[in-house]
Write a protein that holds these residues in place. Sequence first.
Motif, PDB file in Angstrom:
ATOM      1  N   GLU A   1       0.955  -1.061  -0.011  1.00  0.00           N
ATOM      2  CA  GLU A   1      -0.041   0.090  -0.074  1.00  0.00           C
ATOM      3  C   GLU A   1       0.701   1.113   0.117  1.00  0.00           C
ATOM      4  OE1 GLU A   1      -3.168   0.170  -0.091  1.00  0.00           O
ATOM      5  OE2 GLU A   1      -4.146  -1.784   0.427  1.00  0.00           O
ATOM      6  N   ASN A   2       0.253   2.489  -0.140  1.00  0.00           N
ATOM      7  CA  ASN A   2       1.104   3.803   0.124  1.00  0.00           C
ATOM      8  C   ASN A   2       1.319   3.862   1.495  1.00  0.00           C
ATOM      9  OD1 ASN A   2      -1.050   4.863   1.318  1.00  0.00           O
ATOM     10  ND2 ASN A   2      -2.090   5.561  -0.400  1.00  0.00           N
ATOM     11  N   ALA A   3       2.379   4.977   1.795  1.00  0.00           N
ATOM     12  CA  ALA A   3       2.854   5.150   2.963  1.00  0.00           C
ATOM     13  C   ALA A   3       1.761   5.497   3.908  1.00  0.00           C
ATOM     14  CB  ALA A   3       3.893   6.330   2.877  1.00  0.00           C
ATOM     15  N   GLU A   4       0.937   6.187   3.844  1.00  0.00           N
ATOM     16  CA  GLU A   4      -0.200   6.233   4.804  1.00  0.00           C
ATOM     17  C   GLU A   4      -0.800   5.143   5.237  1.00  0.00           C
ATOM     18  OE1 GLU A   4      -4.207   9.375   5.308  1.00  0.00           O
ATOM     19  OE2 GLU A   4      -3.195   9.008   3.260  1.00  0.00           O
ATOM     20  N   ARG A   5      -1.307   4.327   4.172  1.00  0.00           N
ATOM     21  CA  ARG A   5      -1.911   3.158   4.752  1.00  0.00           C
ATOM     22  C   ARG A   5      -1.063   2.131   5.288  1.00  0.00           C
ATOM     23  NH1 ARG A   5      -7.280   1.702   3.844  1.00  0.00           N
ATOM     24  NH2 ARG A   5      -6.765  -0.172   2.509  1.00  0.00           N
ATOM     25  N   THR A   6       0.297   2.139   4.932  1.00  0.00           N
ATOM     26  CA  THR A   6       1.180   1.311   5.517  1.00  0.00           C
ATOM     27  C   THR A   6       1.308   1.653   7.024  1.00  0.00           C
ATOM     28  OG1 THR A   6       2.274   0.906   3.425  1.00  0.00           O
ATOM     29  CG2 THR A   6       3.385   0.521   5.453  1.00  0.00           C
ATOM     30  N   LEU A   7       1.521   2.877   7.305  1.00  0.00           N
ATOM     31  CA  LEU A   7       1.665   3.601   8.553  1.00  0.00           C
ATOM     32  C   LEU A   7       0.396   2.974   9.494  1.00  0.00           C
ATOM     33  CD1 LEU A   7       3.135   5.140  10.792  1.00  0.00           C
ATOM     34  CD2 LEU A   7       2.186   7.024   9.865  1.00  0.00           C
ATOM     35  N   GLU A   8      -0.713   3.179   8.902  1.00  0.00           N
ATOM     36  CA  GLU A   8      -2.026   2.949   9.583  1.00  0.00           C
ATOM     37  C   GLU A   8      -1.983   1.279   9.795  1.00  0.00           C
ATOM     38  OE1 GLU A   8      -5.399   2.881  11.582  1.00  0.00           O
ATOM     39  OE2 GLU A   8      -4.167   4.334  11.263  1.00  0.00           O
ATOM     40  N   ALA A   9      -1.575   0.624   8.915  1.00  0.00           N
ATOM     41  CA  ALA A   9      -1.648  -0.867   9.076  1.00  0.00           C
ATOM     42  C   ALA A   9      -0.910  -1.436  10.076  1.00  0.00           C
ATOM     43  CB  ALA A   9      -1.445  -1.569   7.737  1.00  0.00           C
ATOM     44  N   VAL A  10       0.701  -0.826   9.838  1.00  0.00           N
ATOM     45  CA  VAL A  10       1.425  -1.456  10.813  1.00  0.00           C
ATOM     46  C   VAL A  10       1.372  -0.696  12.476  1.00  0.00           C
ATOM     47  CG1 VAL A  10       3.352  -1.741   9.160  1.00  0.00           C
ATOM     48  CG2 VAL A  10       3.457   0.321  10.347  1.00  0.00           C
ATOM     49  N   LYS A  11       0.693  -0.038  12.843  1.00  0.00           N
ATOM     50  CA  LYS A  11       0.265   0.842  13.793  1.00  0.00           C
ATOM     51  C   LYS A  11      -0.785  -0.348  14.523  1.00  0.00           C
ATOM     52  CE  LYS A  11       1.091   5.595  14.036  1.00  0.00           C
ATOM     53  NZ  LYS A  11       0.417   7.003  13.833  1.00  0.00           N
ATOM     54  N   ARG A  12      -1.518  -0.705  13.507  1.00  0.00           N
ATOM     55  CA  ARG A  12      -2.371  -1.693  14.193  1.00  0.00           C
ATOM     56  C   ARG A  12      -1.997  -3.196  14.439  1.00  0.00           C
ATOM     57  NH1 ARG A  12      -7.971  -1.172  10.056  1.00  0.00           N
ATOM     58  NH2 ARG A  12      -7.532   1.035   9.696  1.00  0.00           N
ATOM     59  N   VAL A  13      -0.893  -3.551  13.453  1.00  0.00           N
ATOM     60  CA  VAL A  13      -0.247  -4.724  13.935  1.00  0.00           C
ATOM     61  C   VAL A  13       0.361  -4.510  15.177  1.00  0.00           C
ATOM     62  CG1 VAL A  13       1.709  -6.184  13.121  1.00  0.00           C
ATOM     63  CG2 VAL A  13       0.054  -5.382  11.512  1.00  0.00           C
ATOM     64  N   LYS A  14       1.125  -3.539  15.522  1.00  0.00           N
ATOM     65  CA  LYS A  14       1.957  -3.335  16.753  1.00  0.00           C
ATOM     66  C   LYS A  14       0.745  -3.229  17.845  1.00  0.00           C
ATOM     67  CE  LYS A  14       4.892  -0.241  19.374  1.00  0.00           C
ATOM     68  NZ  LYS A  14       5.521   1.085  19.368  1.00  0.00           N
ATOM     69  N   ALA A  15      -0.288  -2.781  17.680  1.00  0.00           N
ATOM     70  CA  ALA A  15      -1.261  -2.643  18.881  1.00  0.00           C
ATOM     71  C   ALA A  15      -1.798  -4.285  19.091  1.00  0.00           C
ATOM     72  CB  ALA A  15      -2.368  -2.014  18.462  1.00  0.00           C
ATOM     73  N   CYS A  16      -1.918  -4.991  18.150  1.00  0.00           N
ATOM     74  CA  CYS A  16      -2.321  -6.333  18.340  1.00  0.00           C
ATOM     75  C   CYS A  16      -1.139  -7.107  19.161  1.00  0.00           C
ATOM     76  CB  CYS A  16      -2.681  -6.979  17.221  1.00  0.00           C
ATOM     77  SG  CYS A  16      -3.612  -8.422  17.008  1.00  0.00           S
ATOM     78  N   LEU A  17       0.279  -7.077  18.513  1.00  0.00           N
ATOM     79  CA  LEU A  17       1.170  -7.602  19.041  1.00  0.00           C
ATOM     80  C   LEU A  17       1.353  -7.383  20.744  1.00  0.00           C
ATOM     81  CD1 LEU A  17       3.727  -7.116  16.515  1.00  0.00           C
ATOM     82  CD2 LEU A  17       2.987  -9.370  17.162  1.00  0.00           C
ATOM     83  N   GLU A  18       1.053  -5.998  21.000  1.00  0.00           N
ATOM     84  CA  GLU A  18       1.177  -5.638  22.284  1.00  0.00           C
ATOM     85  C   GLU A  18      -0.273  -6.281  23.255  1.00  0.00           C
ATOM     86  OE1 GLU A  18       1.280  -1.671  21.982  1.00  0.00           O
ATOM     87  OE2 GLU A  18       3.601  -1.502  21.851  1.00  0.00           O
ATOM     88  N   ALA A  19      -1.035  -6.468  22.384  1.00  0.00           N
ATOM     89  CA  ALA A  19      -2.262  -6.983  23.406  1.00  0.00           C
ATOM     90  C   ALA A  19      -2.272  -8.404  23.569  1.00  0.00           C
ATOM     91  CB  ALA A  19      -3.618  -6.610  22.670  1.00  0.00           C
ATOM     92  N   CYS A  20      -1.175  -9.050  22.980  1.00  0.00           N
ATOM     93  CA  CYS A  20      -1.223 -10.372  22.944  1.00  0.00           C
ATOM     94  C   CYS A  20      -0.486 -10.909  24.254  1.00  0.00           C
ATOM     95  CB  CYS A  20      -0.484 -11.091  21.837  1.00  0.00           C
ATOM     96  SG  CYS A  20      -1.222 -11.005  20.114  1.00  0.00           S
TER      97      CYS A  20
END
Length: 375
Positions: free
Chosen positions: A356-375
């Motif tokens: 994806e473009n940079a803006e969508r990528t930033l949003e996506a990896v932030k969500r991935v990080k949030a999921c990793l931290e919640a595990c």
Amino acid sequence: MQFETYPFEKLNVLLENIVPDARYDPIALTIGEPQFDTPAFITEALCQNAPLLKKYPKTSGEPDLREAMRGFVKRRFHIELDDSQIIPTFGTRELLFNFPQFLLSDIDEPMMAYTNPFYQIYEGAAIASGAKVLHLHLTKENDFLPRIDETELAGCDLVILNFPNNPTASVMDLQTMAEWVKLALEYDFVLLNDECYSEIYTHVPPPSLLQASIEADNPAFKNVLVINSVSKRSSAPGLRSGFIAGDDRILREYMRYRTYVGCASPLPLQMAAAAAWSDNEHVIAFREKYKENFEIAREVLGIKIPEATFYIWLEVGDELEFTKRLYERYNVKVLPGSFLGREGIGQGFVRIALVENAERTLEAVKRVKACLEAC
């Protein structure tokens, strides 16, 4: 024939009863399909040549396309191929499926080896060929590079490597590739490298198996073949333009086989593909976009930036539970690594395609990080 369910179908089954959090826009990072527009000069070439639809295309490809492909190989890898050493194909998926069937058809109890995890068409080709399979495991312990076991390789008829690698993003260096070429000559198996990600790199251009063949004192490319495609490099998977190049003794007979397959590319697509293969500037621009995405992922997730491809092979623990949780809580889809491997390879990882473009990528990896931290 009993084919394995494709990874994306498995993903649909895994997620079918999950309702994602509607507060988040959906983001799919599952398929290696560039989400950037195909450059205008390519689409213009397609439109300009639309009147050629009235003509049957030749299986061997038009001279303009063959010349453009050979020009790409010369510019990128400094290798001048004879016309007999390259065949245009309708993408690479079809050739990865039918080439093994062609090659192994006259061999009793053929054996085929390929990297594991893998692009599933390799497995499909082995099944269609009736071949016994040797998996070349790519693990964290071996830096995602296959170990060499000469005892096992001695029985192989076809070995498929895939570097730069999908899904692990690992890269094989020239000297290691040259060792594989020497083994192909010593044990007389055909060695093919799937190089479809060769142009998506962050700093150092990855080597080609053709270069490694010359390094191994095999300038005629005996037993050596490579494939490549414009799908990733030109953000043009719909063009279905690829090639196979190398040993002309093998390609001569394969060309005859292809005349029966009926997979010639329509002439407007060939002309557009010729334009794509002939130009480097647009590829540089796409590389910069993927590099920016990796920088964003490094900043947010703390990953090491891969040398090539646009994939992150992220270790997450239970990859199936993580995939379900990420979709349910954050409306992001990724692909479980176990769907891409066999014999337990790929477990504990997910593949994330940063297309994806940079803006969508930033949003996506932030969500991935949030999921990793919640595990």
